[in-house]
Scaffold this motif. Sequence first.
Motif, PDB file in Angstrom:
ATOM      1  N   LYS A 148      32.266  43.353  30.631  1.00  0.00           N
ATOM      2  CA  LYS A 148      30.895  43.504  30.921  1.00  0.00           C
ATOM      3  C   LYS A 148      30.319  44.127  32.034  1.00  0.00           C
ATOM      4  O   LYS A 148      30.838  43.888  33.033  1.00  0.00           O
ATOM      5  N   TYR A 149      29.184  45.033  31.743  1.00  0.00           N
ATOM      6  CA  TYR A 149      28.404  45.571  32.631  1.00  0.00           C
ATOM      7  C   TYR A 149      27.500  45.501  32.213  1.00  0.00           C
ATOM      8  O   TYR A 149      27.066  44.961  31.548  1.00  0.00           O
ATOM      9  N   THR A 150      26.390  45.297  32.801  1.00  0.00           N
ATOM     10  CA  THR A 150      24.805  45.405  33.899  1.00  0.00           C
ATOM     11  C   THR A 150      24.344  45.881  33.386  1.00  0.00           C
ATOM     12  O   THR A 150      22.923  45.517  32.421  1.00  0.00           O
ATOM     13  N   TYR A 151      24.128  47.579  33.213  1.00  0.00           N
ATOM     14  CA  TYR A 151      23.564  48.267  32.924  1.00  0.00           C
ATOM     15  C   TYR A 151      24.676  49.514  32.484  1.00  0.00           C
ATOM     16  O   TYR A 151      24.941  50.489  33.666  1.00  0.00           O
ATOM     17  N   SER A 170      32.781  49.333  37.999  1.00  0.00           N
ATOM     18  CA  SER A 170      34.197  49.786  36.846  1.00  0.00           C
ATOM     19  C   SER A 170      33.172  50.507  36.017  1.00  0.00           C
ATOM     20  O   SER A 170      32.387  51.237  35.640  1.00  0.00           O
ATOM     21  N   TYR A 171      34.888  51.146  35.151  1.00  0.00           N
ATOM     22  CA  TYR A 171      34.621  52.047  33.791  1.00  0.00           C
ATOM     23  C   TYR A 171      35.457  51.646  33.097  1.00  0.00           C
ATOM     24  O   TYR A 171      36.572  51.557  33.761  1.00  0.00           O
ATOM     25  N   SER A 172      35.721  52.281  31.900  1.00  0.00           N
ATOM     26  CA  SER A 172      37.250  52.198  30.868  1.00  0.00           C
ATOM     27  C   SER A 172      36.839  52.898  30.288  1.00  0.00           C
ATOM     28  O   SER A 172      36.179  53.691  29.837  1.00  0.00           O
ATOM     29  N   ILE A 173      37.991  53.455  29.695  1.00  0.00           N
ATOM     30  CA  ILE A 173      38.576  54.617  28.283  1.00  0.00           C
ATOM     31  C   ILE A 173      39.023  54.132  27.054  1.00  0.00           C
ATOM     32  O   ILE A 173      39.431  53.367  27.355  1.00  0.00           O
ATOM     33  N   GLU A 183      39.425  51.038  35.657  1.00  0.00           N
ATOM     34  CA  GLU A 183      39.316  50.602  37.095  1.00  0.00           C
ATOM     35  C   GLU A 183      38.393  50.483  37.744  1.00  0.00           C
ATOM     36  O   GLU A 183      36.921  50.516  37.377  1.00  0.00           O
ATOM     37  N   THR A 184      38.651  50.055  38.905  1.00  0.00           N
ATOM     38  CA  THR A 184      36.785  49.152  39.822  1.00  0.00           C
ATOM     39  C   THR A 184      37.016  49.932  40.631  1.00  0.00           C
ATOM     40  O   THR A 184      38.093  50.227  41.724  1.00  0.00           O
ATOM     41  N   LEU A 185      36.045  50.745  40.901  1.00  0.00           N
ATOM     42  CA  LEU A 185      36.132  51.905  42.390  1.00  0.00           C
ATOM     43  C   LEU A 185      35.209  50.402  43.643  1.00  0.00           C
ATOM     44  O   LEU A 185      35.034  49.802  43.493  1.00  0.00           O
ATOM     45  N   ASP A 186      36.096  51.242  44.751  1.00  0.00           N
ATOM     46  CA  ASP A 186      35.399  50.707  46.255  1.00  0.00           C
ATOM     47  C   ASP A 186      33.712  50.326  46.000  1.00  0.00           C
ATOM     48  O   ASP A 186      33.072  49.874  46.770  1.00  0.00           O
ATOM     49  N   ILE A 202      33.514  61.109  37.380  1.00  0.00           N
ATOM     50  CA  ILE A 202      32.963  59.410  37.838  1.00  0.00           C
ATOM     51  C   ILE A 202      32.370  60.184  39.398  1.00  0.00           C
ATOM     52  O   ILE A 202      32.915  60.481  39.609  1.00  0.00           O
ATOM     53  N   ALA A 203      31.187  59.449  39.292  1.00  0.00           N
ATOM     54  CA  ALA A 203      30.059  60.021  40.425  1.00  0.00           C
ATOM     55  C   ALA A 203      29.758  58.869  41.256  1.00  0.00           C
ATOM     56  O   ALA A 203      30.125  57.404  40.509  1.00  0.00           O
ATOM     57  N   THR A 204      31.070  58.259  42.295  1.00  0.00           N
ATOM     58  CA  THR A 204      30.661  56.962  43.259  1.00  0.00           C
ATOM     59  C   THR A 204      29.896  57.196  45.216  1.00  0.00           C
ATOM     60  O   THR A 204      29.780  58.828  45.410  1.00  0.00           O
TER      61      THR A 204
END
Length: 460
Positions: A148-151, A170-173, A183-186, A202-204
Amino acid sequence: MTTIWLRNTGYARNTSPKKERKEAFAAAKAMVIEMQRQLSGPDNNKYYENVAKHFRRAKYFTIILLIAFLLTSITFNRSEITIENLQYLMKFISFTNTETSITATKINYSSSDNTRLSLFIGDLCYLSPNGYALYDSRGNTIMTDSVKYTYPILKTSAKFALCLDLGGNSYSIFNTFARLHSETLDYPITGGDIADSGAFVIATSTREYRTAVQLYDSDFNLISRILRESYLADVKYKSDGSEVAIMTFTSRDGSFVSTLDLVKPGSDSVRKSAKISGLAYSLYYTGSGVTVITDSGLLFYNADLDLVRAVSFPSSLVMADCSDKYLTCVYASGILGNSYRVVVYDMTGRATCEIELDGKLAAVSHDESGDYIFILANNRVTRLNLVNRRIGEMLVESGGFDILPLDSNSFLLAMNNYALTCETSSWAERYIDRDAVENGNNSVESGNAVDSNNAGSAEQ
């Protein structure tokens, strides 16, 4: 009573008609069995019986050996049997073909306001706030996942599909069989991309830095992290996985200043860097270098970030699409909102063709070769054939929001809750240059296309 001579027995006997038929059937059956026995031979039967016994023994031995192996593995390697290792095993499994060939005339999926579609190893990949799905070439659902991703943002490669929640954490492969890694990042995700090798970025951000670009290998291991105090504009992985382009921006003395860095995966050092005056917000790897879109124009670089050409916008840029060979830009034209000017540039920044277009613009894309450009506006698809310099049109169902070329003559038309396969060999083509002359626009032939070496200045 009747006397019957039985050839096989060699004697005659008297019997009734009923017994005659019964004994004749029994004699014929005995004769057939004897013939089969003589044809097969006792040696052959014995040989095949021995082979069958060996196969039965081998089967039971294999079953016993497999059970013993499983018991031994579970007993002595219990700690190694983890979800992560099972996912690592599944990443090499693929049940789909390697051809980009959708044969279904219609593929149904859930409707959403933020639907993302992409071709993935010959299948149709779907991502929306409703979840993830993969459809094969016949329109059958291969797999679904309840991410479930909002955008949602969807990036596909020759190996994996990267799904991320822009602004989320969050992201998924995925491969064509299962979700391999999540993985869920901070901190919120600001961008990402994936190479054909399976390596991804992944950029954060962090508490100390506005941008933290994290590079992963194809085994989902973090191999390096690049930190910047400026904001991320865009990040791209080179298709072969050999390099990552990171573009950031900041403000200085009331003006925007952007920086483009080329980084080798596994290393924090920058191979090449370029300073750009103004706000640069999009970049593309091409066959000869890197192309950058800024708030005022286009910048064409070679592989070492030497500026080849800068091109100013003739009017407001509405949409852009880039392949290894060409950059297609759609500019607003005229007073009305649905009139556009389409300019195609080669990788030296030279305008190779230019057309006028009307209708509500929805999407621009290209085929795998990059020689055929598809533009969706209203219920019409316009195709630019850059091989023969021709333009053709095809009427389609209205309401489409995206177009995914399958080859030079077919494409998927993305609707609200389904995709249609459109194919034709007749585009009613005419020459692009003739069309430009008839409209009094000779910029392509005369060299007056949008071209300025002063636009979007860059510093090395």
